[in-house]
Design a protein around this motif. Structure first.
Motif, mmCIF file in Angstrom:
data_model
loop_
_atom_site.group_PDB
_atom_site.id
_atom_site.type_symbol
_atom_site.label_atom_id
_atom_site.label_comp_id
_atom_site.label_asym_id
_atom_site.label_seq_id
_atom_site.Cartn_x
_atom_site.Cartn_y
_atom_site.Cartn_z
ATOM 1 N N ARG A 44 0.845 -1.207 0.000
ATOM 2 C CA ARG A 44 0.000 0.000 0.000
ATOM 3 C C ARG A 44 0.873 1.247 0.000
ATOM 4 N N TYR A 45 0.672 2.111 -0.998
ATOM 5 C CA TYR A 45 1.358 3.398 -1.022
ATOM 6 C C TYR A 45 0.784 4.306 0.061
ATOM 7 N N SER A 46 1.605 5.222 0.539
ATOM 8 C CA SER A 46 1.170 6.172 1.558
ATOM 9 C C SER A 46 1.093 7.576 0.951
ATOM 10 N N GLU A 47 -0.025 8.267 1.201
ATOM 11 C CA GLU A 47 -0.190 9.621 0.677
ATOM 12 C C GLU A 47 0.725 10.622 1.367
ATOM 13 N N ASP A 48 0.930 10.430 2.668
ATOM 14 C CA ASP A 48 1.652 11.396 3.493
ATOM 15 C C ASP A 48 2.731 10.676 4.302
ATOM 16 N N MET A 49 3.607 11.443 4.927
ATOM 17 C CA MET A 49 4.688 10.861 5.730
ATOM 18 C C MET A 49 4.639 11.420 7.145
ATOM 19 N N GLU A 223 -0.295 -1.268 -5.102
ATOM 20 C CA GLU A 223 0.424 -1.479 -6.344
ATOM 21 C C GLU A 223 -0.528 -2.158 -7.332
ATOM 22 N N PRO A 224 -0.517 -1.758 -8.603
ATOM 23 C CA PRO A 224 -1.504 -2.259 -9.566
ATOM 24 C C PRO A 224 -1.621 -3.779 -9.615
ATOM 25 N N GLU A 225 -0.491 -4.475 -9.489
ATOM 26 C CA GLU A 225 -0.535 -5.930 -9.591
ATOM 27 C C GLU A 225 -1.230 -6.586 -8.406
ATOM 28 N N HIS A 226 -1.471 -5.826 -7.344
ATOM 29 C CA HIS A 226 -2.144 -6.382 -6.166
ATOM 30 C C HIS A 226 -3.590 -5.923 -6.037
#
Length: 252
Positions: A44-49, A223-226
C-alpha cells in the motif's frame, strides 16, 4: 514517467535522505504508512509521511525542513526524476505537531500531486531501530540508499490499534495494515496497557468499516498488480474477519 503514488513515494524517500543528512538520525523516527511501506514490505502506497521527533525546538525543526525542501541538491535529485517542489506551506506549527503541505509537480507529463510531512513530539514507543529502506524500492527508483530510524512490527502493530480505536472516522487502511503486521507475527508480542484498554473500541470500529470504504481508501492505493487480489468483497471480508478475530484474541 511515474504514477501519482510513485512520484509521492520518490519525494518521501528523497526528503528522508536529505533530512537525515542534515539532522542527527537519533532525533527522529519514521512511523505510519511510510514505515510499513519502506521497512515492512507493504504493497500500500502512503499519501503522506509521519515522523516522531524529540529534543528539537519548533523553530529549529522548521528551519531544517524548509532548508531541505529548498536545497539545490534535493531539487536536483527530484529533477532527475522529472519532479519538482511547487508551493509548500506550514499550516500547523505547534509545540506538539508540525505539518507541511507540499505541491509536488511532475514535469513530463505535467501534473501536480499533493502530499504532507508531519512531525509529532511524543514519547517514543519501544522497538526503534536504525536500518536501510528496502533495497527493492531503492533499485526501482534508481536512488541512493536511505538509512533512518523506524518502528519495528510490534510497535507499529500497537500504534495501529490506537489509530483504529481513536480516529474520529475509522479508516479501512488501519485494517489492511493490521493484517500485514499480523502476518509478520507482531500480534505475538504482548500489548502495552494503553492498547489493551483500546481493544474494545478498535474491534467495534473494525467491524463498522464496509467494503466500499476499503475500495476507496485502500485498493486505490495498492500497487496495480495487487489490486485484483483485494478488489472483491470476499477478500475484504476475510481480511476484516482475520483482524477482528486477532484483536479479540488479545483482549484480557
Amino acid at each position: 514517467m511515474w504514477t501519482e503514488r510513485q512520484a509521492i513515494e520518490i519525494f518521501h524517500l528523497l526528503f528522508l535522505r536529505g533530512f537525515s543528512a542534515r539532522v542527527d538520525k537519533a532525533l527522529f523516527v519514521l512511523k505510519g504508512g511510510c514505515n510499513l511501506r519502506f521497512y515492512h514490505r507493504s504493497v500500500r502506497y502512503s499519501e503522506d509521511m509521519d515522523l516522531d521527533i524529540r529534543t528539537m525546538a519548533q523553530g529549529t525543526l522548521r528551519s531544517n525542513v524548509e532548508t531541505v525542501l529548498g536545497a539545490n541538491s534535493f531539487r536536483q535529485a527530484l529533477r532527475a526524476q522529472q519532479l519538482e517542489v511547487g508551493e509548500f506551506s506550514a499550516p500547523k506549527q505547534t509545540q506538539t505537531t508540525q505539518r507541511w503541505k507540499v505541491q509536488l509537480r511532475q514535469l513530463t507529463p505535467p501534473a501536480t500531486f499533493p502530499t504532507k510531512i508531519e512531525f509529532s513530539r511524543r514519547t517514543w514507543d519501544e522497538g526503534v531501530s536504525l536500518a536501510a529502506v528496502e533495497p527493492e524500492l531503492i533499485r526501482r527508483y534508481r536512488l541512493y540508499p536511505v538509512l533512518v530510524q523506524h518502528y519495528g512490527a510490534a510497535a507499529a502493530f500497537a500504534q495501529k490499534i490506537s489509530a483504529l480505536a481513536m480516529r474520529a472516522e475509522p479508516q479501512a487502511r488501519d485494517i489492511f495494515d493490521l493484517k500485514l503486521l499480523c502476518d509478520a507475527g507482531a500480534a505475538a508480542t504482548p500489548l502495552p496497557n494503553v492498547q489493551l484498554d483500546e481493544l474494545p473500541q478498535a474491534i467495534d470500529n473494525a467491524m463498522s468499516i464496509g467494503f466500499d470504504d476499503f475500495v476507496g481508501q485502500v485498493v486505490a492505493f495498492l500497487e496495480p498488480e495487487h489490486q485484483a487480489d483485494f478488489g472483491n468483497r470476499a477478500s475484504w471480508e476475510a481480511l476484516q474477519e482475520r483482524v477482528v478475530d486477532t484483536l479479540r484474541g488479545l483482549a484480557p
